[in-house]
Design an enzyme around this catalytic site. Structure first.
Site, short mmCIF file in Angstrom:
data_model
loop_
_atom_site.label_atom_id
_atom_site.label_comp_id
_atom_site.label_asym_id
_atom_site.label_seq_id
_atom_site.Cartn_x
_atom_site.Cartn_y
_atom_site.Cartn_z
N GLU A 90 -10.73 -1.86 5.60
CA GLU A 90 -9.62 -2.33 6.44
C GLU A 90 -10.10 -2.81 7.80
O GLU A 90 -9.43 -3.58 8.45
CB GLU A 90 -8.60 -1.20 6.62
CG GLU A 90 -7.31 -1.63 7.26
CD GLU A 90 -6.27 -0.53 7.25
OE1 GLU A 90 -5.11 -0.82 7.57
OE2 GLU A 90 -6.61 0.62 6.91
N SER A 93 -3.69 7.73 12.71
CA SER A 93 -3.39 8.05 14.10
C SER A 93 -4.67 8.30 14.90
O SER A 93 -5.74 8.58 14.34
CB SER A 93 -2.49 9.29 14.18
OG SER A 93 -3.22 10.44 13.79
N GLU A 111 -5.40 10.83 16.60
CA GLU A 111 -5.86 12.20 16.35
C GLU A 111 -6.76 12.25 15.12
O GLU A 111 -7.82 12.89 15.13
CB GLU A 111 -4.65 13.12 16.16
CG GLU A 111 -5.03 14.56 15.84
CD GLU A 111 -3.82 15.42 15.54
OE1 GLU A 111 -3.99 16.64 15.40
OE2 GLU A 111 -2.70 14.87 15.44
N GLN A 165 0.83 -1.20 0.00
CA GLN A 165 0.00 0.00 0.00
C GLN A 165 0.86 1.25 0.00
O GLN A 165 1.60 1.50 0.95
CB GLN A 165 -0.91 -0.03 1.23
CG GLN A 165 -1.81 1.17 1.38
CD GLN A 165 -2.70 1.06 2.61
OE1 GLN A 165 -2.45 0.26 3.50
NE2 GLN A 165 -3.74 1.86 2.67
N GLY A 166 0.77 2.05 -1.04
CA GLY A 166 1.56 3.27 -1.16
C GLY A 166 0.75 4.50 -0.79
O GLY A 166 0.30 5.24 -1.67
N TYR A 167 0.56 4.72 0.50
CA TYR A 167 -0.19 5.87 0.99
C TYR A 167 0.74 6.89 1.65
O TYR A 167 0.98 7.97 1.14
CB TYR A 167 -1.27 5.43 1.99
CG TYR A 167 -2.58 5.00 1.40
CD1 TYR A 167 -2.69 4.57 0.09
CD2 TYR A 167 -3.73 4.97 2.18
CE1 TYR A 167 -3.90 4.16 -0.44
CE2 TYR A 167 -4.96 4.56 1.67
CZ TYR A 167 -5.03 4.16 0.36
OH TYR A 167 -6.23 3.75 -0.15
N SER A 168 1.25 6.55 2.85
CA SER A 168 1.97 7.53 3.67
C SER A 168 3.26 8.00 3.00
O SER A 168 3.91 7.26 2.26
CB SER A 168 2.32 6.91 5.04
OG SER A 168 1.15 6.62 5.76
N SER A 187 4.45 -1.56 4.24
CA SER A 187 4.60 -2.94 4.71
C SER A 187 4.88 -3.89 3.56
O SER A 187 4.18 -3.89 2.55
CB SER A 187 3.32 -3.39 5.43
OG SER A 187 3.07 -2.61 6.56
#
Length: 406
Positions: free
Chosen positions: A261, A386, A388, A143-146, A179
Protein backbone atom coordinates in the site's frame (compact mmCIF):
# COMPACT_ATOMS: atom_id res chain seq x y z
CA UNK A 1 7.90 23.24 -5.83
CA UNK A 2 9.49 21.02 -8.44
CA UNK A 3 8.92 17.30 -8.54
CA UNK A 4 11.46 16.14 -11.13
CA UNK A 5 14.20 13.65 -10.37
CA UNK A 6 17.00 16.20 -10.69
CA UNK A 7 19.55 13.76 -12.17
CA UNK A 8 23.00 15.26 -12.70
CA UNK A 9 23.70 13.54 -16.00
CA UNK A 10 21.72 11.85 -18.73
CA UNK A 11 22.76 8.21 -19.18
CA UNK A 12 20.88 5.63 -21.25
CA UNK A 13 18.41 4.90 -18.45
CA UNK A 14 17.67 8.61 -18.06
CA UNK A 15 17.06 9.01 -21.78
CA UNK A 16 14.73 6.01 -21.73
CA UNK A 17 12.83 7.51 -18.79
CA UNK A 18 12.60 10.85 -20.60
CA UNK A 19 11.11 9.14 -23.65
CA UNK A 20 8.69 7.30 -21.40
CA UNK A 21 7.67 10.60 -19.78
CA UNK A 22 7.02 12.15 -23.19
CA UNK A 23 4.93 9.12 -24.19
CA UNK A 24 2.91 9.37 -20.99
CA UNK A 25 2.31 13.09 -21.45
CA UNK A 26 1.23 12.68 -25.05
CA UNK A 27 -1.16 9.87 -24.18
CA UNK A 28 -2.73 11.79 -21.30
CA UNK A 29 -3.13 14.95 -23.37
CA UNK A 30 -4.79 13.00 -26.17
CA UNK A 31 -7.08 10.76 -24.12
CA UNK A 32 -8.04 13.03 -21.23
CA UNK A 33 -10.50 14.72 -23.58
CA UNK A 34 -14.00 16.19 -23.38
CA UNK A 35 -15.44 12.83 -22.33
CA UNK A 36 -13.68 13.18 -18.98
CA UNK A 37 -13.67 16.95 -18.45
CA UNK A 38 -16.08 16.70 -15.51
CA UNK A 39 -13.74 14.27 -13.74
CA UNK A 40 -10.48 16.25 -14.02
CA UNK A 41 -9.12 17.00 -10.57
CA UNK A 42 -11.96 15.13 -8.87
CA UNK A 43 -12.35 11.81 -7.13
CA UNK A 44 -9.50 12.07 -4.62
CA UNK A 45 -9.67 11.71 -0.83
CA UNK A 46 -12.77 13.43 0.45
CA UNK A 47 -14.40 13.47 -2.99
CA UNK A 48 -14.39 9.82 -3.98
CA UNK A 49 -18.16 10.03 -4.35
CA UNK A 50 -17.90 12.36 -7.36
CA UNK A 51 -18.40 11.66 -11.08
CA UNK A 52 -18.46 7.90 -10.70
CA UNK A 53 -19.60 7.09 -14.24
CA UNK A 54 -16.88 9.20 -15.85
CA UNK A 55 -14.17 7.78 -13.60
CA UNK A 56 -15.25 4.21 -14.27
CA UNK A 57 -15.10 4.92 -18.02
CA UNK A 58 -11.68 6.53 -17.52
CA UNK A 59 -10.48 3.37 -15.78
CA UNK A 60 -11.31 1.38 -18.89
CA UNK A 61 -9.61 4.00 -21.07
CA UNK A 62 -6.44 3.50 -19.03
CA UNK A 63 -6.81 -0.25 -19.47
CA UNK A 64 -7.07 0.04 -23.24
CA UNK A 65 -3.89 2.12 -23.25
CA UNK A 66 -2.00 -0.44 -21.17
CA UNK A 67 -1.40 1.99 -18.29
CA UNK A 68 -2.75 -0.26 -15.53
CA UNK A 69 -0.36 -2.68 -13.86
CA UNK A 70 2.92 -1.15 -15.01
CA UNK A 71 4.86 -3.11 -12.41
CA UNK A 72 3.31 -6.49 -13.17
CA UNK A 73 4.85 -9.31 -15.24
CA UNK A 74 4.40 -8.73 -18.95
CA UNK A 75 4.15 -12.30 -20.20
CA UNK A 76 1.89 -12.00 -23.29
CA UNK A 77 0.46 -15.43 -22.55
CA UNK A 78 -1.01 -14.07 -19.34
CA UNK A 79 -3.11 -11.59 -21.28
CA UNK A 80 -2.75 -8.71 -18.85
CA UNK A 81 -2.26 -6.09 -21.57
CA UNK A 82 0.01 -3.88 -19.47
CA UNK A 83 3.17 -2.08 -20.60
CA UNK A 84 6.74 -2.87 -19.71
CA UNK A 85 7.93 -0.30 -17.17
CA UNK A 86 10.88 -0.02 -14.82
CA UNK A 87 10.42 1.22 -11.27
CA UNK A 88 11.53 4.74 -12.21
CA UNK A 89 9.13 4.72 -15.14
CA UNK A 90 6.30 3.80 -12.79
CA UNK A 91 7.25 6.87 -10.77
CA UNK A 92 7.29 8.95 -13.97
CA UNK A 93 3.78 7.78 -14.83
CA UNK A 94 2.53 8.60 -11.34
CA UNK A 95 4.03 12.09 -11.59
CA UNK A 96 2.59 12.82 -15.03
CA UNK A 97 -0.80 11.50 -13.99
CA UNK A 98 -0.88 13.82 -11.00
CA UNK A 99 0.51 16.75 -12.99
CA UNK A 100 -2.51 16.87 -15.34
CA UNK A 101 -4.91 16.33 -12.42
CA UNK A 102 -6.29 13.18 -14.02
CA UNK A 103 -9.34 11.66 -12.29
CA UNK A 104 -8.97 9.91 -8.94
CA UNK A 105 -8.45 6.24 -9.63
CA UNK A 106 -11.43 3.93 -9.18
CA UNK A 107 -9.16 0.93 -9.65
CA UNK A 108 -6.49 1.84 -7.10
CA UNK A 109 -7.41 -0.94 -4.67
CA UNK A 110 -7.37 -3.64 -7.32
CA UNK A 111 -4.22 -2.47 -9.10
CA UNK A 112 -2.04 -1.41 -6.19
CA UNK A 113 -3.24 -3.65 -3.37
CA UNK A 114 -4.83 -6.86 -4.61
CA UNK A 115 -2.72 -7.39 -7.74
CA UNK A 116 0.70 -7.30 -6.01
CA UNK A 117 -0.76 -9.57 -3.32
CA UNK A 118 -1.90 -12.11 -5.91
CA UNK A 119 1.50 -11.96 -7.59
CA UNK A 120 3.22 -12.59 -4.24
CA UNK A 121 0.87 -15.11 -2.62
CA UNK A 122 -1.69 -16.26 -5.19
CA UNK A 123 -1.63 -19.26 -7.46
CA UNK A 124 -0.96 -18.95 -11.17
CA UNK A 125 -4.60 -19.83 -11.78
CA UNK A 126 -5.75 -16.99 -9.49
CA UNK A 127 -3.44 -14.55 -11.23
CA UNK A 128 -4.74 -15.51 -14.67
CA UNK A 129 -8.32 -15.31 -13.47
CA UNK A 130 -8.29 -11.93 -11.72
CA UNK A 131 -5.44 -9.77 -13.06
CA UNK A 132 -6.73 -9.31 -16.64
CA UNK A 133 -10.03 -7.80 -15.43
CA UNK A 134 -8.13 -5.32 -13.27
CA UNK A 135 -5.72 -4.51 -16.12
CA UNK A 136 -8.64 -3.76 -18.44
CA UNK A 137 -10.17 -1.42 -15.86
CA UNK A 138 -13.31 -3.53 -15.76
CA UNK A 139 -13.23 -5.22 -12.35
CA UNK A 140 -13.29 -2.92 -9.33
CA UNK A 141 -12.30 -4.11 -5.86
CA UNK A 142 -12.84 -3.05 -2.27
CA UNK A 143 -11.05 -4.05 0.92
CA UNK A 144 -12.86 -5.92 3.71
CA UNK A 145 -10.54 -5.48 6.69
CA UNK A 146 -11.83 -3.16 9.45
CA UNK A 147 -14.80 -4.05 11.63
CA UNK A 148 -16.62 -2.39 14.53
CA UNK A 149 -14.26 -3.10 17.41
CA UNK A 150 -11.53 -4.42 15.09
CA UNK A 151 -10.09 -1.50 13.20
CA UNK A 152 -6.59 -0.77 14.45
CA UNK A 153 -6.69 -4.08 16.35
CA UNK A 154 -7.48 -6.08 13.23
CA UNK A 155 -6.61 -9.41 14.86
CA UNK A 156 -9.82 -9.08 16.91
CA UNK A 157 -11.98 -9.45 13.81
CA UNK A 158 -15.19 -11.44 14.21
CA UNK A 159 -16.27 -11.98 10.61
CA UNK A 160 -16.22 -15.72 10.05
CA UNK A 161 -16.34 -18.16 7.17
CA UNK A 162 -17.52 -21.76 7.30
CA UNK A 163 -17.83 -24.52 4.73
CA UNK A 164 -21.27 -25.36 3.37
CA UNK A 165 -22.37 -28.83 2.27
CA UNK A 166 -20.90 -28.18 -1.18
CA UNK A 167 -17.51 -27.28 0.27
CA UNK A 168 -17.80 -23.55 -0.48
CA UNK A 169 -16.81 -20.89 2.03
CA UNK A 170 -19.76 -18.91 3.39
CA UNK A 171 -18.88 -15.52 4.92
CA UNK A 172 -20.91 -13.87 7.69
CA UNK A 173 -20.14 -10.72 9.63
CA UNK A 174 -19.73 -6.96 9.27
CA UNK A 175 -17.02 -4.78 7.76
CA UNK A 176 -16.84 -0.99 8.12
CA UNK A 177 -15.09 1.98 6.45
CA UNK A 178 -15.08 0.02 3.21
CA UNK A 179 -14.12 2.46 0.46
CA UNK A 180 -16.28 2.31 -2.68
CA UNK A 181 -18.01 -0.92 -1.64
CA UNK A 182 -21.17 0.41 -3.29
CA UNK A 183 -19.35 0.40 -6.66
CA UNK A 184 -17.07 -2.62 -6.32
CA UNK A 185 -17.45 -5.89 -8.19
CA UNK A 186 -15.29 -7.85 -5.73
CA UNK A 187 -14.09 -7.60 -2.15
CA UNK A 188 -11.06 -9.25 -0.56
CA UNK A 189 -12.15 -10.16 2.95
CA UNK A 190 -10.30 -11.19 6.08
CA UNK A 191 -12.40 -13.76 7.91
CA UNK A 192 -11.79 -16.24 10.70
CA UNK A 193 -11.99 -19.76 9.28
CA UNK A 194 -10.80 -21.52 12.43
CA UNK A 195 -12.97 -20.47 15.38
CA UNK A 196 -10.64 -22.22 17.83
CA UNK A 197 -7.56 -20.24 16.84
CA UNK A 198 -6.60 -17.05 18.66
CA UNK A 199 -5.69 -13.61 17.40
CA UNK A 200 -3.58 -13.73 14.23
CA UNK A 201 -4.03 -17.44 13.59
CA UNK A 202 -6.96 -19.10 11.86
CA UNK A 203 -7.68 -16.11 9.57
CA UNK A 204 -8.05 -16.51 5.80
CA UNK A 205 -7.86 -14.05 2.91
CA UNK A 206 -11.00 -14.63 0.83
CA UNK A 207 -12.13 -13.23 -2.53
CA UNK A 208 -15.86 -12.49 -2.50
CA UNK A 209 -18.01 -11.33 -5.45
CA UNK A 210 -20.17 -8.36 -4.40
CA UNK A 211 -23.09 -9.21 -6.67
CA UNK A 212 -24.90 -11.31 -4.05
CA UNK A 213 -27.89 -9.15 -3.11
CA UNK A 214 -29.44 -11.82 -0.91
CA UNK A 215 -26.23 -12.20 1.09
CA UNK A 216 -24.47 -8.80 0.99
CA UNK A 217 -25.91 -5.47 2.18
CA UNK A 218 -23.92 -2.25 1.58
CA UNK A 219 -24.88 0.83 3.61
CA UNK A 220 -23.18 4.21 3.01
CA UNK A 221 -21.72 6.09 6.00
CA UNK A 222 -22.34 9.83 5.97
CA UNK A 223 -19.26 11.77 7.12
CA UNK A 224 -18.39 15.24 8.40
CA UNK A 225 -17.85 16.32 4.82
CA UNK A 226 -21.44 15.39 3.97
CA UNK A 227 -20.22 12.71 1.56
CA UNK A 228 -20.33 8.92 1.69
CA UNK A 229 -17.18 7.36 0.25
CA UNK A 230 -17.11 4.76 3.00
CA UNK A 231 -19.62 2.02 3.71
CA UNK A 232 -20.70 -0.62 6.15
CA UNK A 233 -20.90 -4.05 4.53
CA UNK A 234 -22.95 -6.87 6.02
CA UNK A 235 -22.23 -10.45 4.91
CA UNK A 236 -24.88 -13.07 5.56
CA UNK A 237 -23.70 -16.36 4.13
CA UNK A 238 -21.98 -14.76 1.12
CA UNK A 239 -20.04 -17.17 -1.08
CA UNK A 240 -16.26 -16.73 -1.25
CA UNK A 241 -14.82 -18.10 -4.47
CA UNK A 242 -11.10 -18.19 -3.67
CA UNK A 243 -8.66 -18.33 -0.74
CA UNK A 244 -5.33 -16.58 -1.31
CA UNK A 245 -2.18 -17.90 0.33
CA UNK A 246 -3.82 -20.95 1.87
CA UNK A 247 -6.42 -21.54 4.55
CA UNK A 248 -5.45 -19.95 7.87
CA UNK A 249 -2.64 -17.89 6.30
CA UNK A 250 -4.66 -14.70 5.92
CA UNK A 251 -2.73 -12.65 8.45
CA UNK A 252 0.54 -13.13 6.58
CA UNK A 253 -1.14 -12.21 3.30
CA UNK A 254 -2.86 -9.18 4.83
CA UNK A 255 0.40 -7.82 6.28
CA UNK A 256 2.07 -8.31 2.91
CA UNK A 257 -0.70 -6.33 1.27
CA UNK A 258 -0.30 -3.43 3.71
CA UNK A 259 3.37 -3.16 2.70
CA UNK A 260 2.33 -2.85 -0.97
CA UNK A 261 0.00 0.00 0.00
CA UNK A 262 2.95 2.36 0.53
CA UNK A 263 4.55 1.99 -2.90
CA UNK A 264 4.89 4.13 -6.00
CA UNK A 265 1.38 5.50 -5.52
CA UNK A 266 2.59 7.47 -2.48
CA UNK A 267 4.63 9.67 -4.83
CA UNK A 268 1.53 10.59 -6.80
CA UNK A 269 -0.20 11.25 -3.49
CA UNK A 270 2.59 13.66 -2.57
CA UNK A 271 2.19 15.53 -5.84
CA UNK A 272 -1.47 15.96 -4.98
CA UNK A 273 -0.40 17.25 -1.58
CA UNK A 274 1.86 19.73 -3.37
CA UNK A 275 -1.10 21.05 -5.36
CA UNK A 276 -3.06 21.52 -2.14
CA UNK A 277 -0.12 23.35 -0.55
CA UNK A 278 0.15 25.66 -3.56
CA UNK A 279 -3.54 26.46 -3.23
CA UNK A 280 -3.00 27.48 0.40
CA UNK A 281 -0.06 29.66 -0.63
CA UNK A 282 -2.23 31.37 -3.28
CA UNK A 283 -4.95 32.05 -0.72
CA UNK A 284 -2.46 33.44 1.80
CA UNK A 285 -0.94 35.67 -0.87
CA UNK A 286 -4.30 36.95 -2.06
CA UNK A 287 -5.71 37.86 1.35
CA UNK A 288 -2.47 39.13 2.89
CA UNK A 289 -2.05 36.33 5.44
CA UNK A 290 1.36 35.64 3.89
CA UNK A 291 2.64 38.78 5.65
CA UNK A 292 2.24 37.03 8.99
CA UNK A 293 5.71 35.63 9.93
CA UNK A 294 4.12 32.63 11.64
CA UNK A 295 2.12 31.73 8.54
CA UNK A 296 5.21 32.07 6.36
CA UNK A 297 7.20 29.84 8.71
CA UNK A 298 4.46 27.19 8.70
CA UNK A 299 4.27 27.23 4.90
CA UNK A 300 8.03 26.84 4.56
CA UNK A 301 8.04 23.99 7.04
CA UNK A 302 5.24 22.18 5.23
CA UNK A 303 7.13 22.57 1.95
CA UNK A 304 10.36 21.23 3.47
CA UNK A 305 8.57 18.29 5.07
CA UNK A 306 6.89 17.42 1.77
CA UNK A 307 10.27 17.36 0.05
CA UNK A 308 11.60 15.14 2.82
CA UNK A 309 8.70 12.72 2.37
CA UNK A 310 9.40 12.55 -1.35
CA UNK A 311 13.06 11.71 -0.96
CA UNK A 312 12.28 9.22 1.76
CA UNK A 313 9.79 7.49 -0.55
CA UNK A 314 12.30 7.39 -3.42
CA UNK A 315 14.95 6.03 -1.06
CA UNK A 316 12.81 3.09 -0.01
CA UNK A 317 11.53 2.11 -3.47
CA UNK A 318 13.18 -0.96 -4.90
CA UNK A 319 15.61 -1.40 -2.03
CA UNK A 320 15.96 -4.15 0.53
CA UNK A 321 12.78 -4.79 2.54
CA UNK A 322 12.50 -2.42 5.48
CA UNK A 323 9.99 -3.50 8.12
CA UNK A 324 9.56 0.04 9.37
CA UNK A 325 9.45 2.00 6.09
CA UNK A 326 5.69 1.68 5.45
CA UNK A 327 4.89 2.77 9.00
CA UNK A 328 7.29 5.71 8.86
CA UNK A 329 5.72 6.85 5.58
CA UNK A 330 2.20 6.64 7.01
CA UNK A 331 3.19 8.58 10.15
CA UNK A 332 4.83 11.29 8.06
CA UNK A 333 2.06 11.97 5.58
CA UNK A 334 -0.87 11.54 7.98
CA UNK A 335 0.31 14.23 10.38
CA UNK A 336 1.56 16.47 7.56
CA UNK A 337 -1.79 16.45 5.80
CA UNK A 338 -3.64 17.29 8.99
CA UNK A 339 -1.38 20.27 9.61
CA UNK A 340 -1.96 21.45 6.05
CA UNK A 341 -5.73 21.26 6.53
CA UNK A 342 -5.48 23.28 9.73
CA UNK A 343 -3.34 25.95 8.07
CA UNK A 344 -5.65 26.06 5.04
CA UNK A 345 -8.46 27.34 7.27
CA UNK A 346 -6.24 29.48 9.49
CA UNK A 347 -5.06 31.64 6.59
CA UNK A 348 -8.68 32.34 5.63
CA UNK A 349 -9.74 33.45 9.08
CA UNK A 350 -13.45 33.65 9.88
CA UNK A 351 -14.34 33.25 6.21
CA UNK A 352 -13.26 29.61 6.45
CA UNK A 353 -16.29 28.88 8.64
CA UNK A 354 -18.82 30.28 6.16
CA UNK A 355 -20.64 27.96 3.81
CA UNK A 356 -22.84 28.63 0.78
CA UNK A 357 -26.25 30.27 1.16
CA UNK A 358 -28.12 28.04 -1.30
CA UNK A 359 -28.57 25.13 1.09
CA UNK A 360 -31.64 22.90 1.12
CA UNK A 361 -32.94 20.45 3.75
CA UNK A 362 -31.77 17.46 1.71
CA UNK A 363 -28.37 19.08 1.07
CA UNK A 364 -27.65 21.21 4.13
CA UNK A 365 -24.21 22.35 3.07
CA UNK A 366 -21.58 21.99 0.39
CA UNK A 367 -17.92 22.40 1.26
CA UNK A 368 -15.24 24.06 -0.83
CA UNK A 369 -11.98 22.20 -1.42
CA UNK A 370 -10.08 23.63 1.54
CA UNK A 371 -12.94 23.09 3.99
CA UNK A 372 -13.18 19.50 2.79
CA UNK A 373 -9.41 19.14 3.11
CA UNK A 374 -9.57 20.18 6.76
CA UNK A 375 -12.45 17.91 7.71
CA UNK A 376 -11.38 14.85 5.75
CA UNK A 377 -7.78 15.05 6.93
CA UNK A 378 -8.91 14.60 10.54
CA UNK A 379 -9.08 10.89 9.71
CA UNK A 380 -5.64 10.70 8.12
CA UNK A 381 -3.98 9.56 11.33
CA UNK A 382 -6.60 6.85 11.84
CA UNK A 383 -7.51 5.14 8.58
CA UNK A 384 -5.02 2.86 6.84
CA UNK A 385 -3.55 2.00 10.23
CA UNK A 386 -3.69 4.46 13.11
CA UNK A 387 -0.60 6.32 14.32
CA UNK A 388 -0.65 4.21 17.48
CA UNK A 389 -0.43 1.01 15.44
CA UNK A 390 2.34 2.40 13.21
CA UNK A 391 4.43 3.31 16.25
CA UNK A 392 3.87 -0.14 17.72
CA UNK A 393 5.09 -1.75 14.49
CA UNK A 394 8.24 0.39 14.53
CA UNK A 395 8.84 -0.37 18.20
CA UNK A 396 8.47 -4.13 17.80
CA UNK A 397 9.81 -4.84 14.32
CA UNK A 398 12.56 -2.21 14.03
CA UNK A 399 13.65 -1.34 17.56
CA UNK A 400 13.11 -4.86 18.91
CA UNK A 401 11.11 -3.74 21.92
CA UNK A 402 8.99 -6.37 23.73
CA UNK A 403 5.72 -7.21 22.04
CA UNK A 404 2.45 -6.33 23.70
CA UNK A 405 1.00 -9.25 25.65
CA UNK A 406 -1.93 -10.98 23.88
Amino acid sequence: MEFGFGFDKADDADRTDTAFREEAREWLEKHLDERFTAAVGRGGPGSEHEVGAERRAWEQELGKGGWIGLGWPTDPAAGYGNRVATLTQQVVWAEEYARVRAPGRYGHIGENLLAPTLLAYGTEEQQRRFLPGIARGEDLWCQGYSEPGAGSDLASLRTSATRDKDGRWRVSGQKVWTSLAHEADWCFVLARTDPQARRHKGISFLLVPMDQPDHIDVRPIRQLTGTSEFNEVFFDGAVAEEVVGGEGEGWKVAMGLLAFERGVSTLAQQIGFGEELRAVVRTATANGAIRDPLVRAQLVRLWAELRTMRWNALRTLGGAPDAGAPSVAKLLWGGWHQRLGELALRVRGAQACVGPTDWTPDRPYELDEQQRLFLFSRADTIYGGSDEIQRTIIAERVLGLPREAT
